[in-house]
Design an enzyme around this catalytic site. Structure first.
Site, PDB file in Angstrom:
ATOM      1  NE  ARG A   1     108.610 -37.603 -59.181  1.00 19.31           N
ATOM      2  CZ  ARG A   1     107.236 -37.740 -59.010  1.00 19.31           C
ATOM      3  NH1 ARG A   1     106.828 -38.123 -57.841  1.00 19.31           N
ATOM      4  NH2 ARG A   1     106.389 -37.935 -60.133  1.00 19.31           N
TER       5      ARG A   1
ATOM      6  CG  MET B   1     116.170 -38.913 -65.694  1.00 20.73           C
ATOM      7  SD  MET B   1     115.595 -38.916 -67.747  1.00 20.73           S
ATOM      8  CE  MET B   1     114.128 -39.451 -67.757  1.00 20.73           C
TER       9      MET B   1
ATOM     10  CG  ASP C   1     109.675 -30.404 -58.827  1.00 23.03           C
ATOM     11  OD1 ASP C   1     108.426 -30.810 -58.780  1.00 23.03           O
ATOM     12  OD2 ASP C   1     110.436 -31.283 -59.542  1.00 23.03           O
TER      13      ASP C   1
ATOM     14  CG  ASP D   1     103.000 -25.008 -62.020  1.00 17.98           C
ATOM     15  OD1 ASP D   1     103.211 -25.290 -62.835  1.00 17.98           O
ATOM     16  OD2 ASP D   1     101.725 -25.220 -61.641  1.00 17.98           O
ATOM     17  CB  VAL D   2     107.185 -25.380 -65.963  1.00 22.23           C
ATOM     18  CG1 VAL D   2     108.421 -25.983 -65.434  1.00 22.23           C
ATOM     19  CG2 VAL D   2     106.379 -26.631 -66.308  1.00 22.23           C
TER      20      VAL D   2
ATOM     21  CG  ASN E   1     113.935 -32.794 -66.153  1.00 21.19           C
ATOM     22  OD1 ASN E   1     114.254 -34.173 -66.511  1.00 21.19           O
ATOM     23  ND2 ASN E   1     113.261 -32.996 -65.011  1.00 21.19           N
TER      24      ASN E   1
ATOM     25  CE1 TYR F   1     105.718 -37.807 -71.213  1.00 23.02           C
ATOM     26  CE2 TYR F   1     106.226 -39.589 -72.966  1.00 23.02           C
ATOM     27  CZ  TYR F   1     106.535 -38.618 -71.714  1.00 23.02           C
ATOM     28  OH  TYR F   1     107.847 -38.715 -71.354  1.00 23.02           O
TER      29      TYR F   1
ATOM     30  CE  LYS G   1     107.901 -35.409 -72.465  1.00 26.92           C
ATOM     31  NZ  LYS G   1     108.872 -34.723 -71.917  1.00 26.92           N
TER      32      LYS G   1
ATOM     33  CB  VAL H   1     115.017 -42.871 -67.729  1.00 30.38           C
ATOM     34  CG1 VAL H   1     116.300 -42.800 -66.544  1.00 30.38           C
ATOM     35  CG2 VAL H   1     115.625 -42.574 -68.939  1.00 30.38           C
TER      36      VAL H   1
HETATM   37  P1  NAD Z   1     109.702 -37.898 -62.503  1.00 31.83           P
HETATM   38  O1  NAD Z   1     107.981 -38.012 -62.628  1.00 31.83           O
HETATM   39  O2  NAD Z   1     110.530 -38.765 -61.715  1.00 31.83           O
HETATM   40  O3  NAD Z   1     110.072 -36.276 -62.372  1.00 31.83           O
HETATM   41  C1  NAD Z   1     109.332 -35.242 -63.057  1.00 31.83           C
HETATM   42  C2  NAD Z   1     109.568 -34.104 -62.103  1.00 31.83           C
HETATM   43  O4  NAD Z   1     108.710 -33.095 -62.817  1.00 31.83           O
HETATM   44  C3  NAD Z   1     108.855 -34.288 -60.952  1.00 31.83           C
HETATM   45  O5  NAD Z   1     109.755 -33.743 -59.603  1.00 31.83           O
HETATM   46  C4  NAD Z   1     107.593 -33.391 -60.861  1.00 31.83           C
HETATM   47  O6  NAD Z   1     107.163 -33.144 -59.608  1.00 31.83           O
HETATM   48  C5  NAD Z   1     107.962 -32.401 -61.715  1.00 31.83           C
HETATM   49  N1  NAD Z   1     106.730 -31.640 -62.499  1.00 31.83           N
HETATM   50  C6  NAD Z   1     105.845 -32.087 -62.564  1.00 31.83           C
HETATM   51  N2  NAD Z   1     104.837 -31.215 -62.775  1.00 31.83           N
HETATM   52  C7  NAD Z   1     105.606 -29.852 -62.970  1.00 31.83           C
HETATM   53  C8  NAD Z   1     105.363 -28.645 -62.774  1.00 31.83           C
HETATM   54  N3  NAD Z   1     104.042 -28.251 -63.646  1.00 31.83           N
HETATM   55  N4  NAD Z   1     106.397 -27.741 -62.811  1.00 31.83           N
HETATM   56  C9  NAD Z   1     107.372 -28.030 -62.379  1.00 31.83           C
HETATM   57  N5  NAD Z   1     107.758 -29.418 -62.134  1.00 31.83           N
HETATM   58  C10 NAD Z   1     106.768 -30.251 -62.336  1.00 31.83           C
HETATM   59  O7  NAD Z   1     109.993 -38.220 -64.112  1.00 31.83           O
HETATM   60  P2  NAD Z   1     111.139 -38.455 -64.787  1.00 31.83           P
HETATM   61  O8  NAD Z   1     111.310 -39.699 -65.610  1.00 31.83           O
HETATM   62  O9  NAD Z   1     112.464 -37.974 -64.117  1.00 31.83           O
HETATM   63  O10 NAD Z   1     110.957 -37.282 -66.037  1.00 31.83           O
HETATM   64  C11 NAD Z   1     111.826 -36.009 -66.355  1.00 31.83           C
HETATM   65  C12 NAD Z   1     111.642 -35.896 -67.731  1.00 31.83           C
HETATM   66  O11 NAD Z   1     112.025 -36.808 -68.899  1.00 31.83           O
HETATM   67  C13 NAD Z   1     110.146 -35.765 -68.150  1.00 31.83           C
HETATM   68  O12 NAD Z   1     109.946 -34.597 -69.085  1.00 31.83           O
HETATM   69  C14 NAD Z   1     109.532 -36.910 -68.914  1.00 31.83           C
HETATM   70  O13 NAD Z   1     108.709 -36.893 -69.900  1.00 31.83           O
HETATM   71  C15 NAD Z   1     111.068 -37.351 -69.635  1.00 31.83           C
HETATM   72  N6  NAD Z   1     111.095 -38.608 -69.988  1.00 31.83           N
HETATM   73  C16 NAD Z   1     111.004 -39.580 -69.171  1.00 31.83           C
HETATM   74  C17 NAD Z   1     111.254 -40.858 -69.338  1.00 31.83           C
HETATM   75  C18 NAD Z   1     111.371 -42.207 -68.573  1.00 31.83           C
HETATM   76  O14 NAD Z   1     111.500 -43.348 -68.780  1.00 31.83           O
HETATM   77  N7  NAD Z   1     111.312 -41.858 -67.183  1.00 31.83           N
HETATM   78  C19 NAD Z   1     111.539 -41.179 -70.972  1.00 31.83           C
HETATM   79  C20 NAD Z   1     111.438 -40.270 -71.891  1.00 31.83           C
HETATM   80  C21 NAD Z   1     111.328 -38.866 -71.271  1.00 31.83           C
END
Ligand code: NAD
Length: 253
Positions: free
Chosen positions: A16, A18, A37, A61-62, A88, A153, A157, A186
Site C-alpha cells: 500500500r 508509497m 510486505d 517481514d523486513v 521502503n 521514528y 530515519k 505524502v
Molecule cells: P504506509 O503505512 O502506507 O506503508 C508502509 C508499508 O510498509 C505498509 O504496507 C506496511 O504493511 C509495510 N510494513 C510495515 N512493517 C513492515 C515490515 N516489518 N516488513 C515489511 N513491510 C512492512 O506508509 P507510507 O507512507 O507509504 O510509507 C512508506 C515509507 O515512506 C516509510 O518508510 C515511511 O517511513 C516513509 N515516509 C512516509 C512519509 C509520509 O508522509 N507518508 C513521509 C516520509 C517518509
C-alpha cells in the site's frame, strides 16, 4: 523505452501507500518487480493487478533474515537477477519519550533501520553478480530534524542516512550505488495516522507555511525513486534527496 527497461527491483512495504505506487511506477518504466510486505492479501492484490509477467508478491517481514533470503531468491528465480532494492517498508509510533514503551522504541528501529541494513546485506551478492545495482533507502524529513513524539521514528530515519553513506563508501567498488530519499508529507495511511497524532498542529496552517502548499501524491516520490534506481543517476551515490515541498528550506515566515 522506459527508464527501468530490463531491471529487476525488490520493493519492501509494497502492499500500500508509497511502496505500491513505486511498484506500479517501476513497471510503467519497464521494470519487473518483487513486492514484499507483511500485508499478504493487499500485497498479492497489487501483484495480481500488475500481472505475473512483471511482478511477484512475497510475504516479507523486513526484520526477518529468513524472509529477506526468500525475497531475494524470489527475484532471482522469477526474473533471473536483482538490480534494484527499494528499502521502503516503515512504521511510525507517536509517543512522548517518557510515555513510550522501550519495546515500541526498539520495534521502530528494528523495522526502519535494522530492516534496511539487512536488505543491503542480502542484496550485495546478487547485485555484484548482476554487474552492479542501485539501492534506494527511504528515510524522511525526520532524517534531518526531530519532532516531539517522534524520537524513535527520527532516530531510525537519521540512522538510515548513516547506513546509506557507509554502504555507498563500501559498495561503490562493486558498481552498487546507494542513496536516500527524504519525503515530507505524502498522502498515505501513515501520514493520516501521523497527522491525527499531532493534536496541537493546525493542518491548514501547516500546509499554508510550505512553499508547495499541499501534501505530495505518492507518485511524486515514485518518480524520484525511479530516477535513483535508473542509470540516469549513474554518477550519484551516498547522496540524500529531499522531496518535501520545501518544508526544510526555511521557517515558513
Ligand atoms: P504506509 O503505512 O502506507 O506503508 C508502509 C508499508 O510498509 C505498509 O504496507 C506496511 O504493511 C509495510 N510494513 C510495515 N512493517 C513492515 C515490515 N516489518 N516488513 C515489511 N513491510 C512492512 O506508509 P507510507 O507512507 O507509504 O510509507 C512508506 C515509507 O515512506 C516509510 O518508510 C515511511 O517511513 C516513509 N515516509 C512516509 C512519509 C509520509 O508522509 N507518508 C513521509 C516520509 C517518509
Amino acid at each position: 523505452m522506459g527508464r527501468l527497461d530490463g531491471k529487476v527491483a525488490l520493493i519492501t512495504g509494497g502492499a500500500r501507500g508509497m511502496g505500491k505506487s513505486h511498484a506500479r511506477h517501476f513497471v510503467a518504466e519497464g521494470a519487473r518487480v518483487v513486492i514484499g510486505d507483511v500485508l499478504d492479501d493487499r500485497g498479492r492484490a497489487v501483484a495480481d493487478g500488475i500481472g505475473e509477467q512483471r511482478s511477484r508478491f512475497v510475504h516479507h517481514d523486513v526484520t526477518s533474515e529468513a524472509d529477506w533470503a526468500v525475497a531475494v531468491d524470489t527475484a532471482l528465480e522469477a526474473f533471473g537477477r536483482l538490480d534494484v532494492l527499494v528499502n521502503n517498508a516503515g512504521i511510525l509510533r507517536h509517543a512522548p519519550i517518557a510515555d513510550m514503551a522501550p519495546a515500541d522504541f526498539r520495534q521502530v528501529l528494528d523495522v526502519n533501520l535494522v530492516g534496511c541494513w539487512l536488505g543491503i546485506r542480502q542484496a550485495v551478492k546478487p547485485m555484484t553478480a548482476a554487474g552492479g545495482g542501485s539501492i534506494v533507502n527511504v528515510s524522511s524529513i525526520e532524517g534531518f530534524v526531530g519532532a516531539a513524539g517522534l524520537s524513535a521514528y527520527s532516530a531510525s530515519k537519521f540512522g538510515v542516512r548513516g547506513i546509506t553513506k557507509s554502504a555507498a563508501q563500501e559498495l561503490g567498488r562493486f558498481g552498487i550505488r546507494v542513496n536516500s530519499v527524504h519525503p515530507g508529507g505524502v498522502m498515505t495511511s501513515m501520514a493520516v495516522t501521523a497527522a491525527q497524532s499531532f493534536v496541537d498542529v493546525d493542518p491548514a496552517g501547516f500546509l499554508k507555511s510550505l512553499p508547495i502548499a499541499r501534501f505530495a501524491e505518492p507518485v511524486e516520490i515514485s518518480r524520484l525513486v525511479a530516477f535513483l534506481a535508473s542509470d540516469e543517476s549513474s554518477y550519484t551515490t551516498g547522496a540524500e534527496f529531499l522531496a518535501d515541498g520545501g518544508l526544510l528550506s526555511g521557517p515558513g515566515y
